[in-house]
Each structure stands twice: as structure tokens, then as C-alpha cells.
Design an enzyme around this catalytic site. Structure first.
Site: not given
Length: 248
Positions: A142, A146
Site C-alpha cells: 500500500h 496507510k
């Protein structure tokens, strides 16, 4: 359909607002975010959900675990259906979710993508067929901003494969050396602007099976969140998820 958007100024909040703006049958009535009130938005922003005077048909949440918990309590008091898309929810937030679902229809999913939820079922089937003779690794990637690791989707994939309780679920740092085949090991990579990538690898003695999903942008999550909101309106109080939406 009028939407109250919690976490309106975050990455997914902005993405959802843009997607809603292109829909002829819905609008964002107001947003909630502690990040201030930037000019130019087509809807008002409030720093506290209790300050919102606008009426809405449903709340969609892409925020943080604490803000999501507050949103659920607000919705329960206001009898407002809500879609919780925030991941990384702890025991307290999950307890609040189950409590609020007794009062309102509440939708929650670790990932709002239809394909990711199909991937969960494929991985469950693979684990059932292959058994613990195959080492299982989940690699999730990600963007660097995040907040939670492992991702909620990675944990949901692991849970789907461990319904029989045959595996132990751990991170790479917690895994044993030499490797035990009964472990599902989670690997998290963060960096850049990647929307999300998950790969599950089953490693046998002479073969490897990989099941993977890549989100090229965040629109897939906005599409799923809005579909969940449309589904939720008119439902009885209870806790709903992607399986309920897919069945419909």
C-alpha cells in the site's frame, strides 16, 4: 440519496466525493473531518460530527478507528444507516459496531472491492483443498501514508483461510525459523502511491499457487462504498457485509 461523509478530506474521502459528484441520484450533504475547512468544496465540512445540522439518508465512513467509532454512536442515536469502510478497527470499535447494529442497519467490510471479496472465497477454497501441507504467505502493498499494517484485507484473507482453526496467523517478524507450514505469514510493504495490492501464495514441495488482486486506483473502493450505501437504505437493523450485497 443524501450522504454524510466522515473522513471527507482523506484520500478515500476525496475520491468518494468526486465519484458521488458524477452520480445523478446522490449527493454529499456534508462532510466531517478534523483537517480544517478548505475553500472550494461543494459541501460544508465540520470538525465534529455532532455539529452537523444537515439531514442525510446514510453515513459513509473512511476515517480512523476512533472517528469511525464516534460515527457509529452518532448514527445509532440519529437512527441513520451507516457504512463503515475504515480498517484497523480494534476490540472497542468492534464492540461498538455490534452494539449499534442492534439499532440501525450497519455495513462493514475490510475491503469494498467486489473482486477482493471474491478473492477471499477463492483463497478459502484453496486452503480447504490444499490443507496445511502448503505454506501460506500473504503479501500486501500500500501507499506510504496507510496507517494500519497488516491491512484489514490481509487479515480478512487470513481469517477466511483459517475458519477451521488449523493455522496460526502471524507477521513475518513473528514467524518461526525454520518455517512451519501451519503458519499464515503476513508481509506488509509501504511506499509510493499504490492504491492496494494483495497476493496469497501457497508453497508446496514441487509447486506454487498464487492468487492476487491489484487496485490500480481508489475508484473501486468508492464504487463499492456507494453500492453498499444504496443497499443499506431500507434494511432492518443488523450487521451487513459484502456477502449480503453480492447475494442481492
Amino acid at each position: 440519496m443524501k450522504i454524510l461523509l466522515n473522513g471527507a478530506l482523506g484520500r478515500m474521502g476525496r475520491c468518494l466525493a468526486d465519484y458521488v459528484a458524477a452520480q445523478p441520484d446522490c449527493t454529499v450533504a456534508a462532510g466531517v473531518d478534523r483537517g480544517g475547512r478548505p475553500p472550494g468544496l461543494p459541501f460544508p465540512i465540520y470538525s465534529d460530527i455532532k455539529e452537523v445540522p444537515q439531514s442525510a439518508d446514510v453515513l459513509i465512513d473512511f476515517s480512523s478507528p476512533l472517528c469511525a467509532q464516534r460515527a457509529m454512536l452518532y448514527c445509532a442515536a440519529a437512527r441513520l444507516p451507516c457504512v463503515i469502510c475504515t480498517t484497523g478497527l480494534g476490540a472497542s470499535a468492534l464492540h461498538t459496531m455490534n452494539f449499534c447494529a442492534q439499532e440501525i442497519p450497519l455495513f462493514n467490510s475490510a475491503n469494498m472491492s467486489l473482486c477482493v471479496n471474491l478473492m477471499q472465497e477463492l483463497c478459502r477454497m484453496a486452503a480447504e483443498v490444499l490443507g496445511t501441507g502448503y505454506a501460506v504467505d500473504i503479501v500486501e502493498k500500500h501507499h506510504g501514508a496507510k496507517l494500519d499494517a497488516p491491512s484489514g484485507t490481509a487479515l480478512a484473507l487470513a481469517d477466511a483461510m483459517n475458519r477451521g482453526g488449523d493455522y496460526s496467523i502471524c507477521t513475518e517478524a513473528q514467524s518461526t525459523v525454520p518455517r512451519q507450514e501451519e503458519e499464515i505469514v503476513l508481509h506488509s510493504l509501504r511506499g509510493g502511491n499504490l492504491a492496494g495490492e494483495h497476493e496469497v501464495q501457497f508453497s508446496g514441495q514441487n509447486e506454487i499457487l498464487r492468487i492476487s488482486h491489484t487496485a490500480f486506483n481508489r475508484d473501486v473502493f468508492a464504487v463499492g462504498a456507494l453500492a453498499a450505501a444504496r443497499y443499506l437504505i431500507g434494511q432492518k437493523p443488523g450487521l451487513y457485509n459484502m456477502k449480503d450485497l453480492i447475494k442481492k
